[in-house]
Design a protein around this motif. Structure first.
Motif, PDB file in Angstrom:
ATOM      1  N   ARG A   1      14.516  -1.821  -2.827  1.00 26.94           N
ATOM      2  CA  ARG A   1      15.345  -0.872  -2.079  1.00 26.94           C
ATOM      3  C   ARG A   1      15.999   0.137  -3.026  1.00 26.94           C
ATOM      4  NH1 ARG A   1      17.139  -5.494   0.570  1.00 26.94           N
ATOM      5  NH2 ARG A   1      19.129  -5.446  -0.546  1.00 26.94           N
ATOM      6  N   ARG A   2      16.555  -0.366  -4.126  1.00 33.27           N
ATOM      7  CA  ARG A   2      17.230   0.484  -5.097  1.00 33.27           C
ATOM      8  C   ARG A   2      16.254   1.499  -5.682  1.00 33.27           C
ATOM      9  NH1 ARG A   2      19.845  -2.910  -9.784  1.00 33.27           N
ATOM     10  NH2 ARG A   2      21.140  -3.844  -8.160  1.00 33.27           N
ATOM     11  N   PHE A   3      15.061   1.018  -5.968  1.00 32.83           N
ATOM     12  CA  PHE A   3      14.044   1.866  -6.557  1.00 32.83           C
ATOM     13  C   PHE A   3      13.609   2.954  -5.575  1.00 32.83           C
ATOM     14  CE2 PHE A   3       9.634   2.839  -7.742  1.00 32.83           C
ATOM     15  CZ  PHE A   3       9.851   3.210  -9.056  1.00 32.83           C
ATOM     16  N   GLU A   4      13.485   2.575  -4.314  1.00 37.09           N
ATOM     17  CA  GLU A   4      13.141   3.534  -3.256  1.00 37.09           C
ATOM     18  C   GLU A   4      14.178   4.669  -3.215  1.00 37.09           C
ATOM     19  OE1 GLU A   4       9.810   3.651  -1.334  1.00 37.09           O
ATOM     20  OE2 GLU A   4      10.511   1.570  -1.265  1.00 37.09           O
ATOM     21  N   ARG A   5      15.450   4.282  -3.246  1.00 37.11           N
ATOM     22  CA  ARG A   5      16.523   5.273  -3.244  1.00 37.11           C
ATOM     23  C   ARG A   5      16.473   6.142  -4.489  1.00 37.11           C
ATOM     24  NH1 ARG A   5      21.417   2.247  -3.394  1.00 37.11           N
ATOM     25  NH2 ARG A   5      20.252   0.395  -2.741  1.00 37.11           N
ATOM     26  N   PHE A   6      16.204   5.506  -5.621  1.00 38.74           N
ATOM     27  CA  PHE A   6      16.119   6.203  -6.904  1.00 38.74           C
ATOM     28  C   PHE A   6      15.040   7.275  -6.876  1.00 38.74           C
ATOM     29  CE2 PHE A   6      14.209   6.314 -11.239  1.00 38.74           C
ATOM     30  CZ  PHE A   6      15.304   6.802 -11.948  1.00 38.74           C
ATOM     31  N   THR A   7      13.866   6.928  -6.392  1.00 34.95           N
ATOM     32  CA  THR A   7      12.773   7.900  -6.360  1.00 34.95           C
ATOM     33  C   THR A   7      13.038   9.009  -5.338  1.00 34.95           C
ATOM     34  OG1 THR A   7      11.594   6.355  -4.908  1.00 34.95           O
ATOM     35  CG2 THR A   7      10.948   6.396  -7.212  1.00 34.95           C
ATOM     36  N   GLN A   8      13.687   8.633  -4.221  1.00 34.04           N
ATOM     37  CA  GLN A   8      14.021   9.680  -3.234  1.00 34.04           C
ATOM     38  C   GLN A   8      15.012  10.677  -3.808  1.00 34.04           C
ATOM     39  OE1 GLN A   8      15.237   7.740   0.410  1.00 34.04           O
ATOM     40  NE2 GLN A   8      13.162   6.963   0.772  1.00 34.04           N
TER      41      GLN A   8
ATOM     42  N   ALA B   1       4.451  -6.580  -5.347  1.00 35.21           N
ATOM     43  CA  ALA B   1       4.761  -5.349  -4.618  1.00 35.21           C
ATOM     44  C   ALA B   1       5.663  -4.442  -5.442  1.00 35.21           C
ATOM     45  CB  ALA B   1       5.417  -5.693  -3.291  1.00 35.21           C
ATOM     46  N   PHE B   2       6.652  -5.046  -6.104  1.00 36.75           N
ATOM     47  CA  PHE B   2       7.593  -4.262  -6.906  1.00 36.75           C
ATOM     48  C   PHE B   2       6.898  -3.586  -8.084  1.00 36.75           C
ATOM     49  CE2 PHE B   2      10.753  -4.334 -10.477  1.00 36.75           C
ATOM     50  CZ  PHE B   2      11.484  -3.250 -10.035  1.00 36.75           C
ATOM     51  N   VAL B   3       6.047  -4.331  -8.760  1.00 34.50           N
ATOM     52  CA  VAL B   3       5.329  -3.782  -9.909  1.00 34.50           C
ATOM     53  C   VAL B   3       4.407  -2.646  -9.457  1.00 34.50           C
ATOM     54  CG1 VAL B   3       3.562  -4.291 -11.648  1.00 34.50           C
ATOM     55  CG2 VAL B   3       5.493  -5.839 -11.342  1.00 34.50           C
ATOM     56  N   ALA B   4       3.749  -2.832  -8.312  1.00 35.96           N
ATOM     57  CA  ALA B   4       2.868  -1.775  -7.791  1.00 35.96           C
ATOM     58  C   ALA B   4       3.659  -0.499  -7.528  1.00 35.96           C
ATOM     59  CB  ALA B   4       2.185  -2.261  -6.513  1.00 35.96           C
ATOM     60  N   LEU B   5       4.883  -0.661  -7.020  1.00 36.95           N
ATOM     61  CA  LEU B   5       5.764   0.475  -6.743  1.00 36.95           C
ATOM     62  C   LEU B   5       6.065   1.258  -8.020  1.00 36.95           C
ATOM     63  CD1 LEU B   5       6.769   0.592  -3.790  1.00 36.95           C
ATOM     64  CD2 LEU B   5       9.025  -0.053  -4.598  1.00 36.95           C
ATOM     65  N   MET B   6       6.453   0.525  -9.068  1.00 37.83           N
ATOM     66  CA  MET B   6       6.849   1.171 -10.324  1.00 37.83           C
ATOM     67  C   MET B   6       5.648   1.808 -11.006  1.00 37.83           C
ATOM     68  SD  MET B   6       9.990  -0.776 -11.968  1.00 37.83           S
ATOM     69  CE  MET B   6      10.021   0.732 -12.893  1.00 37.83           C
ATOM     70  N   ARG B   7       4.519   1.125 -10.928  1.00 38.27           N
ATOM     71  CA  ARG B   7       3.296   1.638 -11.541  1.00 38.27           C
ATOM     72  C   ARG B   7       2.886   2.945 -10.873  1.00 38.27           C
ATOM     73  NH1 ARG B   7      -2.048  -1.905 -11.547  1.00 38.27           N
ATOM     74  NH2 ARG B   7      -3.217  -0.383 -12.793  1.00 38.27           N
ATOM     75  N   GLY B   8       2.946   2.950  -9.547  1.00 40.81           N
ATOM     76  CA  GLY B   8       2.586   4.152  -8.799  1.00 40.81           C
ATOM     77  C   GLY B   8       3.496   5.323  -9.138  1.00 40.81           C
ATOM     78  N   TRP B   9       4.747   5.000  -9.372  1.00 40.06           N
ATOM     79  CA  TRP B   9       5.718   6.046  -9.686  1.00 40.06           C
ATOM     80  C   TRP B   9       5.421   6.700 -11.039  1.00 40.06           C
ATOM     81  CZ3 TRP B   9      10.181   5.407 -13.152  1.00 40.06           C
ATOM     82  CH2 TRP B   9      11.045   6.497 -13.116  1.00 40.06           C
ATOM     83  N   ALA B  10       5.124   5.856 -12.050  1.00 41.03           N
ATOM     84  CA  ALA B  10       4.785   6.383 -13.374  1.00 41.03           C
ATOM     85  C   ALA B  10       3.544   7.267 -13.284  1.00 41.03           C
ATOM     86  CB  ALA B  10       4.543   5.221 -14.346  1.00 41.03           C
ATOM     87  N   GLU B  11       2.586   6.800 -12.516  1.00 40.41           N
ATOM     88  CA  GLU B  11       1.363   7.584 -12.334  1.00 40.41           C
ATOM     89  C   GLU B  11       1.681   8.928 -11.681  1.00 40.41           C
ATOM     90  OE1 GLU B  11      -1.790   5.436 -10.280  1.00 40.41           O
ATOM     91  OE2 GLU B  11      -2.492   7.343  -9.474  1.00 40.41           O
ATOM     92  N   ASP B  12       2.552   8.890 -10.699  1.00 37.97           N
ATOM     93  CA  ASP B  12       2.929  10.094  -9.965  1.00 37.97           C
ATOM     94  C   ASP B  12       3.578  11.138 -10.883  1.00 37.97           C
ATOM     95  OD1 ASP B  12       2.885  11.181  -7.258  1.00 37.97           O
ATOM     96  OD2 ASP B  12       5.081  11.271  -7.487  1.00 37.97           O
TER      97      ASP B  12
END
Lengths: 192, 192
Positions: A68-75, A125-136
């Motif tokens: 949740r925190r990460f979602e907010r961070f990226t938004q 799921a969390f790792v996939a989220l962070m990985r996708g973000w770095a890629e983005d």
DNA sequence: GCGACTCTACTTACTGGTCAGTAAGGTGTC
DNA sequence: GACACCTTACTGACCAGTAAGTAGAGTCGC
């Protein structure tokens, strides 16, 4: 009304999560006990069990909060340029380092095989989220013409993410390691 | 004659070390017990204590063996070109991955704060050894004109080492991650 | 070539500590 | 009086580590 869905989350519940988070990032999930938390909090052991019956419940809640925190961070980051996003990533790492902690994905993946199954899934799921973000970040950086690197955005994102995770672990021995890796990543991306 | 200095190292002692190594790389040092080893070996718990009175003795012996093995590995590699050395590094990582393990420095640095003090010191020395080796490869690669990258050899060595350590941890979730990172490192170094 | 001794490599049996988890009871608030 | 939020008191599992004993192989004097 379940505490999870209640807007007014119990004070104690939040304190438990905060303490558990700090303990996990410095010692690991297996290496902290309910005693560590209850002693620091000035309550009895069973009080922790009231909020989180099993330790895996606490672990899952911890990772869910990260997501949740990460979602907010990226938004919140959405408006920033790729270069600024990368710098915010670096600042996040600096904050972990300042507290003698490593990143959550680092400790969770290291301990993975001894974690309860539900925590393993959540971690994935969390790792996939962070990985996708770095890629983005590196993909948008290249598209915007401010980052330059050979190979694919997937590959470069993975290298950045893996290197930062590794760097936080290296930094436990040599505090210069984190700076060294950050600087080198900037140069590899050709920004600044 | 002490077993440590005896050329004929006890069979059981070696088996204990081998089992402990596999357990540490898959579960972590704190997450395996003497029971795990003795059960697998078909001996009693106290037999392990005979060879390694404290668990930290076993841990120190494990890291010492890594250092010796690594020393031999780098010596055997001395004649190879930097590009070939890098590929051997990658093959080492592949071997860990194939056994669902992560690299020793990864698990040891993740658990660092809960390890006995003597193990912490030993780990520091081992990590310094590996870090220096990665730096050496990319420095000699650049000097030989076969590797090309911005920044310093220190920085690039740290990125390669940290990224590989992180990649082995990522690979627990997505088996493509290790390949992805290896490929990207080759491209960042401009070799092949 | 035989008994006495010694050493290695275990065994059985145990201790004290820590751990997650549970059951049942108490207390204050709405 | 129902509920949230604790408490005390406990269980059973697992853990590292220890003490004391033993089987067998090798060594030594004689």
């Amino acid at each position: 009304m379940k505490p999870e869905t209640d807007a007014r989350i119990t004070d104690t519940r939040k304190k438990i999560l905060d303490l558990a988070e700090a303990l996990m990032l410095s010692r690991g999930f297996n290496a902290f006990s309910y005693q560590h938390i209850s002693a620091e909090l000035g309550v009895r052991n069973a009080a922790i069990h009231y909020h989180f019956p099993k330790k895996s419940d606490l672990g899952v809640a911890l990772i869910e909060r990260y997501c949740r925190r990460f979602e907010r961070f990226t938004q919140a980051q959405a408006e920033l340029s790729p270069g600024e996003q990368l710098e915010q990533y670096f600042e996040l790492a600096d904050r972990y380092f300042g507290q003698q902690q490593i990143c959550p994905s680092g400790i969770l993946s290291a301990e993975l095989q001894t974690l309860p199954e539900d925590m393993q899934r959540q971690t994935q799921a969390f790792v996939a989220l962070m990985r996708g973000w770095a890629e983005d970040i590196v993909r948008r950086g290249r598209d915007a013409g401010v980052m330059h690197y050979p190979g694919s955005a997937e590959g470069m994102g993975d290298v950045v993410f893996a290197a930062m995770q590794g760097a936080l672990q290296l930094a436990r021995f040599d505090q210069q390691a984190l700076q060294s890796v950050k600087l080198q990543i900037r140069q590899l991306l050709g920004c600044q």
